[in-house]
Design a protein around this motif. Structure first.
Motif: not given
Length: 163
Positions: A35-38, A12-14, A69-81
């Motif tokens: 953990l986004c490896m990019t 969700p970051i990049c 810090r960035q706030d995003h929904e996790p992969p697959g959706g759900g509550e913002v993290l």
């Protein structure tokens, strides 16, 4: 804690497809981590925006990491993290951490490798957690390597995380 599985998902970051997702069964229930490896950003299902886990993280985290810090929904959706750049410490290999780029508003990944401390110099490096013992290696800050903020995987490879 029991690991139930892992896979690569879209970040969700990049928007890269190199975000490592792991699922664990704990005494408190299921937890997913990413953990986004990019980009090097990480989060987990305990990092909801009003959670105690996030409050503690904000209390004990360096200002630069809090600022990124960035706030995003996790992969697959759900509550913002809340998502933060990670810091990797591998005592025998070194560290990877975010670092500001001087005289700019930008930042980069810094990789510092561990180097052995000669036996005759180890007394200069006491281990505060284990009185009477001394570190056998230290990070070599003079020879740090720098990587673009979307090149976390290159920094991890340089550190030897995949060997």
């Amino acid at each position: 804690m029991e690991q139930l599985g892992d896979k690569l998902v879209d970040s969700p970051i990049c928007d890269s497809n190199a975000c490592y997702e792991s699922e664990f069964k704990t005494q408190d229930g299921l937890i997913k981590t990413w953990l986004c490896m990019t980009s090097g950003y990480t989060s987990n299902t305990t990092m909801t925006l009003n959670s105690e886990a996030l409050k503690q993280t904000l209390e004990f985290t360096a200002d630069l990491i809090k600022d990124l810090r960035q706030d995003h929904e996790p992969p697959g959706g759900g509550e913002v993290l809340a998502w933060f750049p990670t810091v990797i410490t591998m005592p025998e290999k070194g560290m990877i951490f975010p670092e500001p780029i001087k005289e700019t508003d930008g930042w980069q990944w810094t990789c510092v490798k561990a180097v052995p401390i000669p036996k005759e110099e180890q007394e200069k490096y006491p281990d505060p957690k284990n009185p009477g013992t001394f570190y056998k290696s230290r990070v070599d800050m003079k020879n740090s390597l720098h990587f673009n903020k979307l090149c976390f995987m290159d920094a991890a490879e340089e550190l030897g995380m995949f060997k």
